[in-house]
Every structure is written in structure tokens, then in C-alpha cells.
Design a protein around this motif. Structure first.
Motif, PDB file in Angstrom:
ATOM      1  N   ALA A   1     -38.335  33.081 -26.960  1.00 41.26           N
ATOM      2  CA  ALA A   1     -38.851  32.500 -25.707  1.00 41.26           C
ATOM      3  C   ALA A   1     -40.103  31.714 -26.074  1.00 41.26           C
ATOM      4  O   ALA A   1     -41.187  31.942 -25.540  1.00 41.26           O
ATOM      5  CB  ALA A   1     -39.135  33.610 -24.711  1.00 41.26           C
ATOM      6  N   THR A   2     -39.938  30.826 -27.007  1.00 40.26           N
ATOM      7  CA  THR A   2     -41.041  30.112 -27.671  1.00 40.26           C
ATOM      8  C   THR A   2     -40.897  28.603 -27.485  1.00 40.26           C
ATOM      9  O   THR A   2     -39.841  28.125 -27.056  1.00 40.26           O
ATOM     10  CB  THR A   2     -40.982  30.417 -29.177  1.00 40.26           C
ATOM     11  N   PRO A   3     -41.922  27.853 -27.856  1.00 36.85           N
ATOM     12  CA  PRO A   3     -41.771  26.389 -27.795  1.00 36.85           C
ATOM     13  C   PRO A   3     -40.672  25.901 -28.751  1.00 36.85           C
ATOM     14  O   PRO A   3     -40.269  26.618 -29.671  1.00 36.85           O
ATOM     15  CB  PRO A   3     -43.145  25.876 -28.239  1.00 36.85           C
TER      16      PRO A   3
ATOM     17  N   ASP B   1     -31.750  31.414 -28.533  1.00 43.62           N
ATOM     18  CA  ASP B   1     -32.969  30.599 -28.439  1.00 43.62           C
ATOM     19  C   ASP B   1     -33.065  29.983 -27.049  1.00 43.62           C
ATOM     20  O   ASP B   1     -32.166  29.244 -26.631  1.00 43.62           O
ATOM     21  CB  ASP B   1     -32.927  29.496 -29.506  1.00 43.62           C
ATOM     22  N   LEU B   2     -34.155  30.288 -26.339  1.00 48.28           N
ATOM     23  CA  LEU B   2     -34.329  29.707 -24.999  1.00 48.28           C
ATOM     24  C   LEU B   2     -34.871  28.274 -25.073  1.00 48.28           C
ATOM     25  O   LEU B   2     -34.869  27.560 -24.080  1.00 48.28           O
ATOM     26  CB  LEU B   2     -35.255  30.578 -24.140  1.00 48.28           C
ATOM     27  N   ALA B   3     -35.377  27.893 -26.228  1.00 49.66           N
ATOM     28  CA  ALA B   3     -35.847  26.517 -26.414  1.00 49.66           C
ATOM     29  C   ALA B   3     -34.657  25.638 -26.844  1.00 49.66           C
ATOM     30  O   ALA B   3     -33.505  26.064 -26.775  1.00 49.66           O
ATOM     31  CB  ALA B   3     -36.962  26.507 -27.448  1.00 49.66           C
TER      32      ALA B   3
ATOM     33  N   GLY C   1     -31.026  24.185 -21.199  1.00 55.77           N
ATOM     34  CA  GLY C   1     -32.224  23.841 -20.436  1.00 55.77           C
ATOM     35  C   GLY C   1     -31.989  24.131 -18.956  1.00 55.77           C
ATOM     36  O   GLY C   1     -30.845  24.238 -18.495  1.00 55.77           O
ATOM     37  N   CYS C   2     -33.076  24.243 -18.206  1.00 57.16           N
ATOM     38  CA  CYS C   2     -32.947  24.629 -16.799  1.00 57.16           C
ATOM     39  C   CYS C   2     -32.275  23.520 -15.980  1.00 57.16           C
ATOM     40  O   CYS C   2     -31.296  23.765 -15.264  1.00 57.16           O
ATOM     41  CB  CYS C   2     -34.314  25.002 -16.232  1.00 57.16           C
ATOM     42  N   TYR C   3     -32.783  22.290 -16.076  1.00 59.37           N
ATOM     43  CA  TYR C   3     -32.145  21.201 -15.326  1.00 59.37           C
ATOM     44  C   TYR C   3     -30.679  21.026 -15.764  1.00 59.37           C
ATOM     45  O   TYR C   3     -29.787  20.891 -14.911  1.00 59.37           O
ATOM     46  CB  TYR C   3     -32.892  19.872 -15.543  1.00 59.37           C
TER      47      TYR C   3
HETATM   48  N1  LIG Z   1     -40.106  27.987 -17.950  1.00 57.46           N
HETATM   49  C1  LIG Z   1     -38.853  27.664 -17.697  1.00 57.46           C
HETATM   50  O1  LIG Z   1     -38.422  27.574 -16.520  1.00 57.46           O
HETATM   51  C2  LIG Z   1     -37.897  27.409 -18.825  1.00 57.46           C
HETATM   52  C3  LIG Z   1     -38.310  27.435 -20.150  1.00 57.46           C
HETATM   53  N2  LIG Z   1     -37.402  27.197 -21.151  1.00 57.46           N
HETATM   54  C4  LIG Z   1     -37.813  27.191 -22.553  1.00 57.46           C
HETATM   55  O2  LIG Z   1     -38.118  28.521 -22.968  1.00 57.46           O
HETATM   56  C5  LIG Z   1     -39.163  28.489 -23.948  1.00 57.46           C
HETATM   57  C6  LIG Z   1     -40.300  29.369 -23.461  1.00 57.46           C
HETATM   58  O3  LIG Z   1     -40.759  28.846 -22.229  1.00 57.46           O
HETATM   59  P1  LIG Z   1     -41.916  29.495 -21.374  1.00 57.46           P
HETATM   60  O4  LIG Z   1     -41.759  30.972 -21.331  1.00 57.46           O
HETATM   61  O5  LIG Z   1     -41.985  28.748 -20.113  1.00 57.46           O
HETATM   62  O6  LIG Z   1     -43.177  29.135 -22.312  1.00 57.46           O
HETATM   63  P2  LIG Z   1     -44.642  29.685 -22.272  1.00 57.46           P
HETATM   64  O7  LIG Z   1     -45.505  28.562 -22.697  1.00 57.46           O
HETATM   65  O8  LIG Z   1     -44.872  30.335 -20.949  1.00 57.46           O
HETATM   66  O9  LIG Z   1     -44.617  30.817 -23.431  1.00 57.46           O
HETATM   67  C7  LIG Z   1     -44.438  30.529 -24.775  1.00 57.46           C
HETATM   68  C8  LIG Z   1     -44.475  31.836 -25.584  1.00 57.46           C
HETATM   69  O10 LIG Z   1     -44.287  31.544 -26.961  1.00 57.46           O
HETATM   70  C9  LIG Z   1     -45.323  32.149 -27.758  1.00 57.46           C
HETATM   71  N3  LIG Z   1     -45.549  31.208 -28.865  1.00 57.46           N
HETATM   72  C10 LIG Z   1     -46.077  29.954 -28.774  1.00 57.46           C
HETATM   73  N4  LIG Z   1     -46.037  29.355 -29.981  1.00 57.46           N
HETATM   74  C11 LIG Z   1     -45.488  30.248 -30.845  1.00 57.46           C
HETATM   75  C12 LIG Z   1     -45.190  30.208 -32.246  1.00 57.46           C
HETATM   76  N5  LIG Z   1     -45.463  29.140 -32.981  1.00 57.46           N
HETATM   77  N6  LIG Z   1     -44.647  31.307 -32.808  1.00 57.46           N
HETATM   78  C13 LIG Z   1     -44.362  32.419 -32.084  1.00 57.46           C
HETATM   79  N7  LIG Z   1     -44.624  32.501 -30.743  1.00 57.46           N
HETATM   80  C14 LIG Z   1     -45.172  31.428 -30.141  1.00 57.46           C
HETATM   81  C15 LIG Z   1     -46.484  32.339 -26.806  1.00 57.46           C
HETATM   82  O11 LIG Z   1     -47.259  33.492 -27.085  1.00 57.46           O
HETATM   83  P3  LIG Z   1     -48.441  33.579 -28.135  1.00 57.46           P
HETATM   84  O12 LIG Z   1     -49.123  32.243 -28.066  1.00 57.46           O
HETATM   85  O13 LIG Z   1     -49.291  34.708 -27.698  1.00 57.46           O
HETATM   86  O14 LIG Z   1     -47.751  33.856 -29.445  1.00 57.46           O
HETATM   87  C16 LIG Z   1     -45.773  32.603 -25.474  1.00 57.46           C
HETATM   88  O15 LIG Z   1     -45.448  33.991 -25.359  1.00 57.46           O
HETATM   89  C17 LIG Z   1     -39.595  27.021 -24.103  1.00 57.46           C
HETATM   90  O16 LIG Z   1     -38.963  26.463 -25.218  1.00 57.46           O
HETATM   91  C18 LIG Z   1     -39.102  26.384 -22.822  1.00 57.46           C
HETATM   92  O17 LIG Z   1     -38.847  25.043 -23.011  1.00 57.46           O
HETATM   93  C19 LIG Z   1     -36.099  26.980 -20.875  1.00 57.46           C
HETATM   94  C20 LIG Z   1     -35.635  26.945 -19.593  1.00 57.46           C
HETATM   95  C21 LIG Z   1     -36.513  27.122 -18.471  1.00 57.46           C
END
Ligand SMILES: NC(=O)C1=CN([C@@H]2O[C@H](COP(=O)(O)OP(=O)(O)OC[C@H]3O[C@@H](n4cnc5c(N)ncnc54)[C@H](OP(=O)(O)O)[C@@H]3O)[C@@H](O)[C@H]2O)C=CC1
Ligand SMILES: CC(=O)N[C@@H](CCC(=O)OP(=O)(O)O)C(=O)O
Length: 354
Positions: free
Chosen positions: A81-83, A103-105, A155-157
Motif C-alpha cells: 500500500a505504497t507509492p 500491489d495497490l500501486a 486504480g480507483c478510477y
Molecule cells: N487512496 C486511494 O483511494 C487509492 C490509492 N491507491 C494506491 O495505493 C497506494 C497507497 O495509497 P495511499 O494509502 O493513499 O497512500 P498514502 O500516501 O496514504 O500512504 C503511503 C504509505 O506508504 C508508506 N511508504 C511511502 N514510501 C515508502 C517506501 N519507499 N517504502 C516503504 N513504504 C513507503 C508510507 O508510510 P511510511 O512513510 O511511514 O513508511 C505510507 O504508509 C498508492 O500507490 C496509491 O496510488 C490505489 C487506489 C486508490
């Protein structure tokens, strides 16, 4: 190949502090076949999960750990659930340890590596794994996903637009004009993740409604690739995302011109039959319109099909919760299939009204 479902699997989440991460925790904490083994955060190493998210007190009793300390290789499945760009750099090591990946990304969504590089501004790190990954839209690939080792969660959309158009395009159907499709989509603010950016402040996003990404958004190639695959020919569409002052929720209005040869088609029946038996897709009765609050916190995607004045314009209206069917719920749905659990396990929440 028939598989025997294990009683319980060990699950890891990379990126447990973000919105999709905590939504995974909410869903998995009530899942009858899941043991939460590891939840990572680089910033919150050692912090009990329930201290950050008190809604999980009594349900999740482990602490965040930094990704290098978390025993992800001891899990049966790891959710990222990461970038974008994080999962593809850890996938090989996990797969070699026998761990399956969701992978949610976007690392495993676009099959074409040059398209991935164009839209995500980085080269793909593991082309062989990308080639074997499955696109995790269960309603379109249920059998393929059962055996998948790597799933690119949609992706969501794209989830709303692809499911909104699939009954009209599948198998090369000639029902609508494929040169004039329009998807006009709106997302709540959690769609942008849990980050401190000025456009996401309450005072900026509240009491406001704006379009963005009109010149090009990375979900467009994802939608077009999947619709083209479904139809068997190149499909292009106009896609305009908007940010609306809601916390969660997504509303996509899709416009399609009915071809002269398809004027007699009963589109309501077509959609009802296509999604009959789908636990998470609800086609509303003729004349009813969907609302985002009817899917809030649930894994349901709700669709209505309208044909004003019985003319040639078909309008498909789709709602989902961006964090559930648009992300974490769909990811759990994929996990259920991959491990032979009932598809609805842990996902039977009904939306909260009002
Ligand atoms: N929000 C939504 O509605 C949707 C999101 N997505 C996708 O899901 C993924 C997560 O989204 P979302 O939860 O909104 O994102 P957030 O920005 O809310 O959270 C990202 C998470 O990733 C962690 N993180 C960031 N960089 C790294 C790294 N390099 N290594 C390990 N952990 C990392 C962060 O925690 P920490 O920095 O503490 O490690 C945090 O927990 C994204 O790719 C997004 O595009 C897909 C569909 C819908
Ligand atoms: C409102 C908002 O900003 N939404 C995000 C899309 C949601 C999402 O996270 O999709 P990906 O997994 O493909 O990144 C955006 O438009 O960038």
C-alpha cells in the motif's frame, strides 16, 4: 487447478500508515482466515498500530515495524500500500521466498513497460515479473487470478470506468461508438492519500469542486489498455477526473453513443445479466440513480444505466468507495481468490447511511 484453502494465512502490509494501508487493516482484522504478521512504516517503527488508529483497538494488537525489520518473507502474501515504484523493487526477493504479492500501486498494472515509464517517470525494475502479473479486476479475470503470484490491483478510477463499460465492449461487441467515449469522474479527497499537501488542506479542498489532470492522467492508459484487451481493438476515451469535497467516494458518469444497429438492445437487461451473481457489483433497477453514500465503507460498486428519452445517448453511472472497491477491498477480494477462500470473506460490510 482446484486448490485446498488453508485455514489461515500470514499477511504482511508494506505501507500500513496510509489510507489504503489502514483500510486493509480494518478489513483484514475481521477476516476469518488471516493472521496479520507484519505492518511496515518507516516513520512509525515500534508504534502500536492501535495508538495511531484507535478504531483498531482490540482488533489489531501488533506494532508498525520498519520495512527492513519486518519478516515479510515469512508471510504467505504481502500487500504493498505504497507509492508507485516500491513493490517492483522488492517483488523478486519475496517471490523467491514463496510469498505472493498484491500491489495497490501501479507497478504491475500496465503491461507495456514503455507506457509505464512514460506515465510513472521511472523505468520498470522487473520486466519478467511484470509479464506474469495479473490485472486484479476480479469480475473480468476470476480464473486467471486464482493462480496469480503477483497481482496489480486496479486504480480507483479505472475500476469504475472499466466495469461501467465492460458489458458494452466485451468480446468485440458492436453496440456503442468507440470513438466518442467520455468518462467524467469525481473522487473524494482520500483518493490522493494521507499526505500534507496544500491542495488537500480542508481550506483548499473543502467547499470547492475542481477538475485536474485534464491534459492527461495516468489512469487513462490503464483504462484504455484494459478496454482494448476486452474489446479486441484499440479503444480510446476522454477521461476527466475531478476532486470533490467528500472524504471517501467516487462517482463516474460515462457517456456512450449507441450505434444505429444496437437501438433495439435492452441495455438494462444486458447489464443485469452480465453482473448477475457478482457479489460486489449491483446493477440498480431501471430508473434508479446511484449515490456514493450507498457504498461508503463497503466493497460494492453500484451501477445504473440510463437512456434519456430512449435516444442514442447511453449514460452509465457508477459509484464506489475509492478506498474499498477502488483499492483495499478489491485487494482483499483478490487475496480471497488467490488462496481459495470465499470471495466475500472479510468483505461483507454494508454501507453506512446517512
Ligand atoms: N487512496 C486511494 O483511494 C487509492 C490509492 N491507491 C494506491 O495505493 C497506494 C497507497 O495509497 P495511499 O494509502 O493513499 O497512500 P498514502 O500516501 O496514504 O500512504 C503511503 C504509505 O506508504 C508508506 N511508504 C511511502 N514510501 C515508502 C517506501 N519507499 N517504502 C516503504 N513504504 C513507503 C508510507 O508510510 P511510511 O512513510 O511511514 O513508511 C505510507 O504508509 C498508492 O500507490 C496509491 O496510488 C490505489 C487506489 C486508490
Ligand atoms: C483524488 C486523487 O488525487 N486521486 C488520485 C488517484 C487515486 C489513486 O491513488 O490511484 P493510483 O493508485 O493509480 O495512484 C489521483 O488522481 O492521482
Amino acid at each position: 487447478m482446484a486448490q485446498t484453502a488453508p485455514a489461515r494465512i500470514k499477511v504482511g502490509i508494506v505501507g500500513g500508515t496510509g489510507y489504503t494501508g489502514v483500510e486493509l487493516l480494518r478489513l483484514l482484522s475481521r477476516h476469518p482466515h488471516v493472521e496479520l504478521k507484519a505492518i511496515t512504516s518507516r516513520k512509525e517503527d515500534g508504534l502500536p498500530v492501535a495508538d495511531m488508529y484507535p478504531n483498531l483497538r482490540g482488533h489489531v494488537d501488533i506494532a508498525f515495524s520498519s520495512p527492513d525489520k519486518a519478516e515479510l518473507d515469512k508471510c504467505d502474501v504481502v500487500f504493498f500500500a505504497t507509492p508507485h515504484g516500491v513493490a517492483m523493487n522488492q517483488a523478486r526477493e519475496l517471490l523467491d521466498a514463496g510469498v505472493r504479492i498484491i500491489d495497490l500501486a501501479a507497478d504491475f498494472r500496465l503491461k507495456n513497460p514503455s507506457m509505464f515509464e512514460k506515465w510513472y517517470k521511472m523505468p520498470h525494475a522487473c520486466l519478467d515479473i511484470l509479464a506474469e502479473a495479473r490485472y486484479g479486476l476480479v469480475e473480468l479475470d476470476r480464473d486467471g487470478l486464482r493462480e496469480a503470484r503477483v497481482v496489480g490491483n486496479p486504480g480507483c478510477y479505472p475500476t469504475t470506468v472499466i466495469l461501467g463499460l465492460a458489458p458494452l465492449l466485451e468480446g468485440g461487441l458492436s453496440l456503442i461508438d468507440t470513438n466518442s467515449l467520455i468518462a467524467d469522474c469525481k473522487s473524494g479527497v482520500t483518493g490522493a492519500g494521507r499526505k500534507g499537501e496544500i491542495p488537500l488542506l480542508f481550506s483548499e479542498a473543502g467547499d470547492n469542486f475542481k477538475a485536474y489532470g485534464v491534459a492527461g492522467h495516468r489512469h487513462q492508459p490503464e483504462i484504455e489498455a484494459q478496454l482494448s484487451r476486452l474489446h479486441g481493438s484499440l479503444i480510446k476515451l476522454t477521461f476527466v477526473p475531478h476532486l470533490v469535497p467528500m472524504i471517501r467516494g467516487m462517482f463516474s458518469t460515462i457517456y456512450a453513443r449507441i450505434l444505429p444497429g444496437a437501438r433495439e438492445v435492452d441495455f438494462q437487461k444486458l447489464f443485469e445479466e452480465r453482473y448477475a451473481g457478482e457479489p460486489f457489483v449491483d446493477v440498480l433497477p431501471a430508473g434508479q440513480l446511484p449515490e456514493t453514500r450507498t457504498v461508503r465503507a463497503s466493497n460494492k460498486l453500484r451501477i445504473a444505466v440510463q437512456r434519456p428519452a430512449n435516444g442514442d445517448q447511453l449514460i452509465i453511472l457508477v459509484v464506489q468507495d475509492n478506498l474499498v472497491k477502488g483499492a483495499s477491498g478489491q485487494a482483499v477480494q483478490n487475496m480471497n481468490l488467490m488462496f481459495g477462500f470465499p470471495e466475500t470473506a472479510g468483505l461483507e460490510h454494508v454501507a453506512i447511511l446517512p
